[in-house]
Structure formats: C-alpha cells, structure tokens
Write a protein that holds these residues in place. Structure first.
Motif, PDB file in Angstrom:
ATOM      1  N   PRO A 132       0.619  -1.262   0.019  1.00 15.63           N
ATOM      2  CA  PRO A 132       0.281  -0.209  -0.041  1.00 15.63           C
ATOM      3  C   PRO A 132       1.033   1.431   0.020  1.00 15.63           C
ATOM      4  O   PRO A 132       1.956   1.399   0.558  1.00 15.63           O
ATOM      5  CB  PRO A 132      -0.754  -0.160   1.224  1.00 15.63           C
ATOM      6  N   ARG A 133       0.432   2.361  -0.598  1.00 18.30           N
ATOM      7  CA  ARG A 133       1.306   3.500  -0.672  1.00 18.30           C
ATOM      8  C   ARG A 133       1.658   3.852   0.373  1.00 18.30           C
ATOM      9  O   ARG A 133       2.715   4.431   0.944  1.00 18.30           O
ATOM     10  CB  ARG A 133       0.248   4.765  -1.532  1.00 18.30           C
ATOM     11  N   GLU A 134       0.825   3.991   1.538  1.00 18.16           N
ATOM     12  CA  GLU A 134       1.191   4.708   2.941  1.00 18.16           C
ATOM     13  C   GLU A 134       2.286   3.907   3.562  1.00 18.16           C
ATOM     14  O   GLU A 134       3.277   4.438   4.226  1.00 18.16           O
ATOM     15  CB  GLU A 134       0.019   4.678   3.845  1.00 18.16           C
ATOM     16  N   ALA A 135       2.388   2.614   3.344  1.00 15.14           N
ATOM     17  CA  ALA A 135       3.324   1.769   3.883  1.00 15.14           C
ATOM     18  C   ALA A 135       4.647   2.077   3.070  1.00 15.14           C
ATOM     19  O   ALA A 135       5.675   2.218   3.780  1.00 15.14           O
ATOM     20  CB  ALA A 135       3.012   0.202   3.684  1.00 15.14           C
ATOM     21  N   ALA A 136       4.580   2.183   1.728  1.00 13.27           N
ATOM     22  CA  ALA A 136       5.777   2.486   1.065  1.00 13.27           C
ATOM     23  C   ALA A 136       6.377   3.701   1.434  1.00 13.27           C
ATOM     24  O   ALA A 136       7.737   4.064   1.363  1.00 13.27           O
ATOM     25  CB  ALA A 136       5.522   2.381  -0.430  1.00 13.27           C
ATOM     26  N   GLU A 137       5.701   4.940   1.596  1.00 14.70           N
ATOM     27  CA  GLU A 137       5.915   5.970   1.761  1.00 14.70           C
ATOM     28  C   GLU A 137       6.764   6.177   3.252  1.00 14.70           C
ATOM     29  O   GLU A 137       7.837   6.737   3.330  1.00 14.70           O
ATOM     30  CB  GLU A 137       4.655   7.096   2.039  1.00 14.70           C
ATOM     31  N   ALA A 138       6.210   5.479   4.218  1.00 16.74           N
ATOM     32  CA  ALA A 138       6.845   5.495   5.513  1.00 16.74           C
ATOM     33  C   ALA A 138       8.049   4.655   5.437  1.00 16.74           C
ATOM     34  O   ALA A 138       9.231   4.977   6.117  1.00 16.74           O
ATOM     35  CB  ALA A 138       5.772   4.796   6.600  1.00 16.74           C
ATOM     36  N   ALA A 139       8.208   3.617   4.819  1.00 19.65           N
ATOM     37  CA  ALA A 139       9.407   2.754   4.635  1.00 19.65           C
ATOM     38  C   ALA A 139      10.757   3.601   4.019  1.00 19.65           C
ATOM     39  O   ALA A 139      11.744   3.563   4.445  1.00 19.65           O
ATOM     40  CB  ALA A 139       9.162   1.327   3.847  1.00 19.65           C
ATOM     41  N   ILE A 140      10.284   4.109   2.999  1.00 22.44           N
ATOM     42  CA  ILE A 140      11.210   4.722   2.018  1.00 22.44           C
ATOM     43  C   ILE A 140      11.645   5.969   3.072  1.00 22.44           C
ATOM     44  O   ILE A 140      12.899   6.416   3.055  1.00 22.44           O
ATOM     45  CB  ILE A 140      10.660   5.331   0.722  1.00 22.44           C
ATOM     46  N   ALA A 141      10.730   7.034   3.672  1.00 26.65           N
ATOM     47  CA  ALA A 141      11.208   7.973   4.505  1.00 26.65           C
ATOM     48  C   ALA A 141      12.057   7.345   5.444  1.00 26.65           C
ATOM     49  O   ALA A 141      13.247   8.145   5.836  1.00 26.65           O
ATOM     50  CB  ALA A 141      10.054   8.654   4.975  1.00 26.65           C
ATOM     51  N   GLU A 200       6.113   8.222  -6.415  1.00 24.41           N
ATOM     52  CA  GLU A 200       5.628   9.432  -5.516  1.00 24.41           C
ATOM     53  C   GLU A 200       6.085   9.341  -4.216  1.00 24.41           C
ATOM     54  O   GLU A 200       5.948  10.278  -3.314  1.00 24.41           O
ATOM     55  CB  GLU A 200       4.078   9.818  -5.759  1.00 24.41           C
ATOM     56  N   SER A 201       6.198   8.030  -3.678  1.00 29.08           N
ATOM     57  CA  SER A 201       6.758   7.893  -2.230  1.00 29.08           C
ATOM     58  C   SER A 201       8.088   8.337  -2.076  1.00 29.08           C
ATOM     59  O   SER A 201       8.587   8.181  -0.865  1.00 29.08           O
ATOM     60  CB  SER A 201       6.267   6.473  -1.866  1.00 29.08           C
ATOM     61  N   GLY A 202       8.838   8.638  -3.184  1.00 29.26           N
ATOM     62  CA  GLY A 202      10.305   8.785  -3.111  1.00 29.26           C
ATOM     63  C   GLY A 202      11.174   7.848  -3.395  1.00 29.26           C
ATOM     64  O   GLY A 202      12.605   8.042  -3.093  1.00 29.26           O
ATOM     65  N   ILE A 203      10.884   6.857  -4.058  1.00 30.18           N
ATOM     66  CA  ILE A 203      11.920   5.807  -4.401  1.00 30.18           C
ATOM     67  C   ILE A 203      13.097   6.191  -5.231  1.00 30.18           C
ATOM     68  O   ILE A 203      12.745   7.450  -6.011  1.00 30.18           O
ATOM     69  CB  ILE A 203      11.260   4.605  -5.204  1.00 30.18           C
ATOM     70  N   ASP A 204      14.264   5.860  -5.039  1.00 31.02           N
ATOM     71  CA  ASP A 204      15.456   6.340  -5.684  1.00 31.02           C
ATOM     72  C   ASP A 204      15.573   5.647  -7.303  1.00 31.02           C
ATOM     73  O   ASP A 204      16.301   6.319  -8.184  1.00 31.02           O
ATOM     74  CB  ASP A 204      16.493   6.397  -5.046  1.00 31.02           C
ATOM     75  N   CYS A 205      15.194   4.373  -7.284  1.00 35.72           N
ATOM     76  CA  CYS A 205      15.623   3.536  -8.516  1.00 35.72           C
ATOM     77  C   CYS A 205      14.550   2.691  -8.639  1.00 35.72           C
ATOM     78  O   CYS A 205      13.847   2.032  -7.845  1.00 35.72           O
ATOM     79  CB  CYS A 205      17.149   2.865  -8.469  1.00 35.72           C
ATOM     80  N   VAL A 206      14.355   2.215  -9.816  1.00 35.59           N
ATOM     81  CA  VAL A 206      13.356   0.969 -10.344  1.00 35.59           C
ATOM     82  C   VAL A 206      14.045  -0.103 -11.029  1.00 35.59           C
ATOM     83  O   VAL A 206      14.944   0.216 -11.922  1.00 35.59           O
ATOM     84  CB  VAL A 206      12.403   1.579 -10.876  1.00 35.59           C
TER      85      VAL A 206
END
Length: 363
Positions: free
Chosen positions: A169-178, A202-208
């Motif tokens: 879920p987006r909120e989990a990804a955002e918190a983890a990346i932060a 949009e959650s701030g990831i650096d690379c895919v």
C-alpha cells in the motif's frame, strides 16, 4: 614509494565519455598521472582503458533456491571479474558476503541487504517475506545491514488476481522509504508491471529495477523525481519462457509478460530519450549466470541508446551515480584494458585484454 611493482598503462585512457589521456601509472595500487620518480620493475600494459565495469544489478551469493556456499559465491564473483566487472551493486542477497571485502582479487560490492517482499509473493528462499505493518522495521534493518541501499519487491504475481499486482500500500511504501532516507540509504524496487510504479515514485523511491511497465504517461514523473532505472534486458529476454511455463495456471499473467517483453526496447529508448538515468545491470545470480555485463551493454545499444552513453551506463556515469571514483588521480586502480576502442563497437567489452584490480593485473 614502496617496493611494490609499478604499472604503466599506455595507449588511450578513457577517463570520460570524451576525455582521453595517453597514459597512467599505478603506484601502490593507486592511479597517478605523474611518472613516479625512480620507478623500478615497471610493467607496461597497452590498449584502450576504461574504469572497471559496473554491474548495478547483480546477486553474489544467490542461487536458484536462495543462499549458496562461499565457494559458489567466490566463483560467481570471479566470473564477474573475468568479464571486467569490478564494481557490483548487489541488488539483494540472503548471503553474508562481507568476506569479499577482505579479498583484493574480487570485485568491490555495494550491498542492498536482503530483498523485502510481501508474504508468499516472491521467489522462495530469497527475501524477508512480511506484511505492510512490518515494512518500516525491515527496511531499517536492511538499511543498517547494507551499504547505502535497500531493495524492495515492488510487485509480483498475485495468485488471486492471476496477474502482476503491487506488493505494498502506498502509505506503507512512503513510511518505509522515508525511514531508509532518514538512515542515509537509497531505495530501489523490483517492478515488472505498470501499476506499481506511480505510488513508489511519488513515495520517494530512488531507482526501479527492470521497469518493464514504464509507460509514456509515467516517464515525466521519473524525470521530475530523478528516478533511475536498471532495465536488466538480458533478464527480460527470459519472459517468453516464463510465460510459457505459467500459461496454463495464469493465462492473464502470461499474456502480460509477453506484452512487457515485446515492448522492452521501446520502453528503454523512450525513457532514455526523455532523460531518465539508465544504468547497466544483468540480474546475474538466481537463474542467470554471472559475467553478462558486455551482453547487457550490447542490449542497451540494440534498444537505441548511443554506444558512448551505453558505455557510460557501466563506467563513468554508473560510478558517479554510486559514489565511486573512476580513473582519477589517487583512486584505486580498477580498470579494464581492451584491444580496440569500445566506443566504436561495444562488443569489444566481451574480450578484455587485461583486468587490473587494486593495481594488480588479475587477468
């Protein structure tokens, strides 16, 4: 100056995409562009020299079923070295490969810790398999265990859906990346599909990694956020076989994998043309053999990336992205020498004339 032998590299030293010098010297394992005074026992190597190649998606210590023994991991690292790969970003491994750091004859490794995946939604034996509530905790753990990177599994087949689906879920990804960023680590994610990308970026990831689902509407977002991709085209070549093997159980997924494969070159070229940073990675380990860096560079050229830029994606540009030096004064002497100019034909990368690691000719 110590009693260690001095190495002279003569010919054309490619210090940048359009920067060439005539010679360099290696003294005590370090690069110098000044001839050492009173040098004795000088060994000379001639040819076209590049910084040691970078494989930015590689798995030392990983086999088809998970972690492998140290002797197997050593053979993997040696296969990469013989191919000219002297810097590896290890994009997820359950093995502890810190012992490699004590070996001057093996490539340098930048680790991303162990993969972090959703429960029962990745290859068995590879990852921490967890639920979203635990994602921040595990990202923090791997940020501390790695060398400035963390690896998420951003999507995988959802058996109930019968196709690729986002893992988090987006909120989990955002918190983890932060949390990773707070700890000084960058985050990358395995992503095949289209529908996992927007939330991660949009959650701030650096690379895919792979980024086969990158579409024209998403490319401007990648550019605006400075998100790099590592296409691993030598791995994407396996998609048709994967699709054939799973078609009877998951026909929707198989059709999706074929579509991603069919447009792979267009995806990479569109990303490059728009200004998305593209780097070389082979996805070696698991099921793919090590030592495929030259083949991946050739695949980028086939996709339409100019040869010099494809070279940069495994040399000058890749090292800058990872924060490691190239052929600069005082840097560790990690370089590969070729018979002819690799800018004219990247296929020469498949036949290194000499490999120099920490100032020692190892191949």
């Amino acid at each position: 100056m110590s009693d260690r032998a001095v190495l002279q590299v003569k010919g054309r030293i490619l210090t940048g995409s359009d920067e060439v010098r005539d010679e360099l010297w290696v003294v005590d394992g370090r690069i110098s562009y000044d001839r050492p005074v009173g040098a004795r026992d000088v060994r000379t190597v001639e040819g076209w020299a590049l910084p040691g190649l970078v494989d930015a998606h590689c798995h030392v210590g990983l086999g088809a079923h998970g972690s492998v023994d140290r002797d197997v991991a050593e053979k993997q690292a040696l296969a990469d070295r013989e191919a000219g790969t002297l810097l590896i970003r290890d994009a997820g491994s359950p093995s502890d490969t810190r012992w490699v750091d004590d070996r001057e004859d093996l490539p340098k490794i930048i680790r991303a810790g162990r993969h972090i995946a959703r429960t029962r939604r990745y290859i068995r034996g590879y990852a921490h398999e967890i639920e979203p509530d635990d994602l921040v905790e595990y990202v923090a753990r791997e940020a501390r265990r790695g060398d400035g990177w963390v690896k998420l599994v951003g999507d995988w087949i959802d058996r109930e859906v019968g196709d690729l689906a986002p893992s988090w879920p987006r909120e989990a990804a955002e918190a983890a990346i932060a949390e990773a960023h707070r700890l000084g680590a960058r985050v990358t994610a395995h992503c095949f599909a289209e529908n996992s990308l927007r939330d991660l970026v949009e959650s701030g990831i650096d690379c895919v990694e792979h980024a086969t689902g990158l579409t024209d509407d998403l490319i401007p977002l990648f550019v605006a956020r400075g998100v790099a991709i590592v296409p691993t085209l030598v791995n994407i070549a396996t998609f048709p076989n994967l699709a054939a093997g799973g078609e009877s159980r998951f026909p929707r997924w198989a059709a999706h994998m074929r579509r991603l494969h069919e447009r792979r070159y267009d995806t990479v070229r569109s990303a490059y043309d728009a200004g998305v940073p593209v780097f070389v990675g082979t996805d070696a380990g698991g099921t793919l053999p090590h030592g495929l860096v030259a083949a991946e560079v050739a695949e980028l050229v086939t996709a339409g990336i100019p040869p010099v830029q494809a070279l940069s994606a495994t040399t000058w540009g890749a090292r800058e992205w990872l924060g490691r030096p190239g052929l600069v004064e005082g840097a560790p002497a990690d370089l590969v020498v070729y018979e002819t100019d690799p800018r004219a034909d990247v296929r020469v990368l498949a036949a290194p004339r000499r490999v120099v690691l920490d100032g020692t000719v190892v191949s």
